[in-house]
Motif scaffolding. Structure first.
Motif, short mmCIF file in Angstrom:
data_model
loop_
_atom_site.label_atom_id
_atom_site.label_comp_id
_atom_site.label_asym_id
_atom_site.label_seq_id
_atom_site.Cartn_x
_atom_site.Cartn_y
_atom_site.Cartn_z
N LEU A 84 2.64 -73.28 -3.21
CA LEU A 84 2.36 -72.59 -1.96
C LEU A 84 1.24 -71.57 -2.19
O LEU A 84 1.29 -70.79 -3.14
CB LEU A 84 3.63 -71.89 -1.46
N LEU A 85 0.21 -71.58 -1.33
CA LEU A 85 -0.95 -70.71 -1.49
C LEU A 85 -0.85 -69.42 -0.70
O LEU A 85 -1.60 -68.48 -0.96
CB LEU A 85 -2.22 -71.46 -1.07
N VAL A 86 0.04 -69.38 0.28
CA VAL A 86 0.21 -68.19 1.12
C VAL A 86 1.71 -67.89 1.24
O VAL A 86 2.54 -68.65 0.76
CB VAL A 86 -0.40 -68.41 2.53
N GLU A 87 2.01 -66.78 1.88
CA GLU A 87 3.42 -66.45 2.09
C GLU A 87 4.07 -67.47 3.02
O GLU A 87 3.40 -68.02 3.90
CB GLU A 87 3.56 -65.04 2.67
N PRO A 88 5.37 -67.75 2.83
CA PRO A 88 6.03 -68.78 3.64
C PRO A 88 5.89 -68.58 5.14
O PRO A 88 5.68 -69.53 5.89
CB PRO A 88 7.49 -68.68 3.19
N GLU A 89 6.02 -67.33 5.61
CA GLU A 89 5.92 -67.07 7.04
C GLU A 89 4.53 -67.40 7.56
O GLU A 89 4.37 -67.95 8.66
CB GLU A 89 6.26 -65.60 7.32
N VAL A 90 3.50 -67.08 6.76
CA VAL A 90 2.13 -67.43 7.15
C VAL A 90 1.94 -68.94 7.15
O VAL A 90 1.32 -69.51 8.06
CB VAL A 90 1.12 -66.75 6.20
N ALA A 91 2.49 -69.59 6.14
CA ALA A 91 2.38 -71.05 6.07
C ALA A 91 3.00 -71.71 7.29
O ALA A 91 2.43 -72.65 7.88
CB ALA A 91 3.07 -71.55 4.79
N MET A 92 4.16 -71.24 7.72
CA MET A 92 4.82 -71.80 8.89
C MET A 92 3.98 -71.58 10.13
O MET A 92 3.84 -72.49 10.97
CB MET A 92 6.21 -71.18 9.06
N SER A 93 3.43 -70.39 10.28
CA SER A 93 2.65 -70.09 11.48
C SER A 93 1.36 -70.92 11.54
O SER A 93 0.88 -71.25 12.63
CB SER A 93 2.31 -68.60 11.53
N LEU A 94 0.81 -71.29 10.38
CA LEU A 94 -0.40 -72.11 10.35
C LEU A 94 -0.09 -73.59 10.52
O LEU A 94 -0.79 -74.32 11.23
CB LEU A 94 -1.15 -71.89 9.04
N LEU A 95 0.99 -74.04 9.87
CA LEU A 95 1.28 -75.47 9.86
C LEU A 95 1.90 -75.97 11.16
O LEU A 95 1.60 -77.07 11.63
CB LEU A 95 2.21 -75.81 8.70
N ALA A 96 2.79 -75.17 11.74
CA ALA A 96 3.54 -75.64 12.90
C ALA A 96 2.64 -76.12 14.03
O ALA A 96 2.81 -77.25 14.52
CB ALA A 96 4.50 -74.56 13.39
N PRO A 97 1.64 -75.34 14.46
CA PRO A 97 0.79 -75.84 15.56
C PRO A 97 -0.09 -77.03 15.18
O PRO A 97 -0.55 -77.76 16.05
CB PRO A 97 -0.06 -74.62 15.93
N ARG A 98 -0.29 -77.24 13.88
CA ARG A 98 -1.12 -78.38 13.44
C ARG A 98 -0.34 -79.68 13.44
O ARG A 98 -0.87 -80.73 13.80
CB ARG A 98 -1.67 -78.11 12.04
N VAL A 99 0.93 -79.63 13.00
CA VAL A 99 1.66 -80.88 12.81
C VAL A 99 2.62 -81.20 13.96
O VAL A 99 3.03 -82.36 14.10
CB VAL A 99 2.44 -80.85 11.48
N GLU A 100 2.99 -80.20 14.75
CA GLU A 100 3.91 -80.49 15.85
C GLU A 100 3.33 -81.47 16.87
O GLU A 100 4.06 -82.32 17.40
CB GLU A 100 4.35 -79.19 16.52
N PRO A 101 2.01 -81.40 17.20
CA PRO A 101 1.46 -82.42 18.11
C PRO A 101 1.57 -83.84 17.55
O PRO A 101 1.53 -84.80 18.32
CB PRO A 101 0.00 -82.00 18.26
N MET A 102 1.71 -83.98 16.23
CA MET A 102 1.89 -85.29 15.62
C MET A 102 3.36 -85.71 15.55
O MET A 102 3.67 -86.79 15.05
CB MET A 102 1.31 -85.29 14.20
N GLY A 103 4.27 -84.83 16.04
CA GLY A 103 5.70 -85.15 16.03
C GLY A 103 6.43 -84.70 14.79
O GLY A 103 7.51 -85.21 14.50
N PHE A 104 5.86 -83.73 14.04
CA PHE A 104 6.49 -83.24 12.82
C PHE A 104 6.76 -81.74 12.93
O PHE A 104 6.12 -81.03 13.72
CB PHE A 104 5.60 -83.47 11.60
N VAL A 105 7.71 -81.26 12.13
CA VAL A 105 7.90 -79.82 11.95
C VAL A 105 7.93 -79.54 10.45
O VAL A 105 8.46 -80.34 9.67
CB VAL A 105 9.22 -79.31 12.59
N PRO A 106 7.32 -78.43 10.02
CA PRO A 106 7.34 -78.08 8.60
C PRO A 106 8.64 -77.41 8.21
O PRO A 106 9.24 -76.68 8.99
CB PRO A 106 6.16 -77.11 8.46
N MET A 107 9.08 -77.65 6.98
CA MET A 107 10.28 -77.02 6.44
C MET A 107 9.98 -76.56 5.02
O MET A 107 9.51 -77.35 4.19
CB MET A 107 11.47 -77.99 6.44
N ILE A 108 10.24 -75.28 4.74
CA ILE A 108 9.96 -74.69 3.43
C ILE A 108 11.23 -74.07 2.87
O ILE A 108 11.74 -73.09 3.42
CB ILE A 108 8.85 -73.61 3.51
N HIS A 109 11.75 -74.67 1.81
CA HIS A 109 12.95 -74.12 1.16
C HIS A 109 12.66 -73.62 -0.24
O HIS A 109 13.46 -72.88 -0.81
CB HIS A 109 14.07 -75.15 1.13
#
Length: 364
Positions: A41-66
């Motif tokens: 992971l290159l950024v903090e998890p909260e930042v990663a979620m905020s960046l990834l969610a709008p990118r992949v949700e239109p494709m029908g995916f949601v990010p999950m970081i454990h």
């Protein structure tokens, strides 16, 4: 790179490119519609979620970081991807609400000495109890519902559960989450909002009910409600010292308020899918199960102290339904200090509101 399942390989490359500034991909795997990327992971998890969610949700995916070494992109079913107003299936919610109104009216009327089965108009005697109890339970669920909607979590309207038996005439209400919980913060806020809003309504209802409740001497067989610390304090403030052999004869509003406090306390227990379970998981994460066993042990101790079998029922239900709590999508970002203080407040409320012996039968 390995792959399996129904997802074709180009999707993994497309998704991987969307993660370039968030996650250094070393390997990936596709399995049953989920793409798992391993790396760093290159950024903090909260930042990663905020960046990834709008990118992949239109494709029908949601990010999950454990963990910091893996990001999973989960393909959501088509039904979960469609925006929902929360009113889906509302006729069932309405039917259950009407049925619960009927059962709480029935129980409230019978506790006032009426016989609604032979005199249907006698149901009106149950209005003070029914209206105040449903207001408390409804506000509890409204707290969950509004908080979930504010965070964009798809959630159902409340499902009330009718039960034509005293002392409540209902088994309460539940709401159903229809989309994943984004983070521990959201899980915490949804979990604590219900008890707090319900308590804000239950306390004035109880105070007004106690003001209307007389103190009388008791004889014969008596069913007495349990005394929590908060309830004892309110009775002492509003009624003063109660003589031996006497007790407060609860007005319907007081009974509804007492039940509201009791239901709030039960929901704050950090067990499984109760509100307290959501709060505890949001605070503790993977250590949550250790807390469950601690509180289950506490309930067993309460049983031996109070001899109320209901505590053993709660233990059996919790173990039977499972001790696992589903994690939110971002299971790494810790809570801020304010929410830690709110968690301590919830624990304090549990101590203040929970009666060791909820119900007791005495012969005077």
């Amino acid at each position: 790179m390995p792959q399996s399942g129904s997802l074709v390989e180009p999707w993994a490359f497309i998704l991987g490119r969307e993660m370039a500034d968030v996650f250094a991909v070393e390997d990936w795997q596709v399995l049953n519609g989920t793409v798992r990327f391993r790396g760093r992971l290159l950024v903090e998890p909260e930042v990663a979620m905020s960046l990834l969610a709008p990118r992949v949700e239109p494709m029908g995916f949601v990010p999950m970081i454990h963990t910091r070494e893996e990001i999973a992109l989960i393909r959501l079913p088509a039904a979960a991807r469609r925006a929902s107003s929360g009113w889906k299936g509302w006729p069932l919610n309405l039917a259950l609400l009407i049925a619960t109104l009927g059962t709480t009216l029935f129980v409230g009327a019978t506790m006032e000495g009426a016989d609604p089965l032979s005199q249907p108009l006698a149901l009106l005697k149950g209005v003070p109890f029914s209206a105040s109890l449903l207001l408390i339970l409804g506000c509890h669920e409204l707290g969950h519902y509004l908080t979930a909607r504010a965070y964009g979590v798809q959630v159902s309207l409340p499902y009330f559960i009718p039960l034509p038996l005293p002392p409540m005439g209902t088994m309460g209400a539940i709401i159903k989450m229809r989309s994943p919980i984004p983070s521990r913060k959201v899980l915490f806020d949804i979990g604590i909002a219900g008890p707090l809003l319900g308590l804000v309504v239950a306390l004035p209802v109880l105070v007004l009910g106690l003001i209307l409740s007389p103190v009388k001497s008791m004889t014969g067989v008596v069913l007495q409600e349990g005394n929590s610390l908060a309830y004892l304090f309110l009775k002492w403030i509003l009624k003063g010292p109660i003589p031996a052999g006497s007790d407060v004869i609860l007005h319907p509003l007081a009974l509804a308020g007492w039940l509201g406090l009791f239901v709030t306390a039960l929901n704050l227990l950090p067990l499984s899918q109760l509100d307290g379970g959501h709060i505890a998981y949001a605070i503790l994460g993977g250590r949550f199960r250790k807390v469950i066993w601690l509180f289950l042990g506490g309930l067993v101790v309460l049983f031996f102290v109070s001899r109320w079998e209901g505590w053993l029922v709660w233990v059996a239900l919790t173990v039977g339904l499972g001790l696992r709590h589903p994690p939110p999508l971002d299971d790494l970002t810790p809570l801020d200090p304010l929410r830690w203080w709110l968690a301590l407040l919830a624990l304090g409320l549990l101590v203040m509101l929970l009666p060791p012996l909820p119900f007791a039968v005495y012969e005077l």
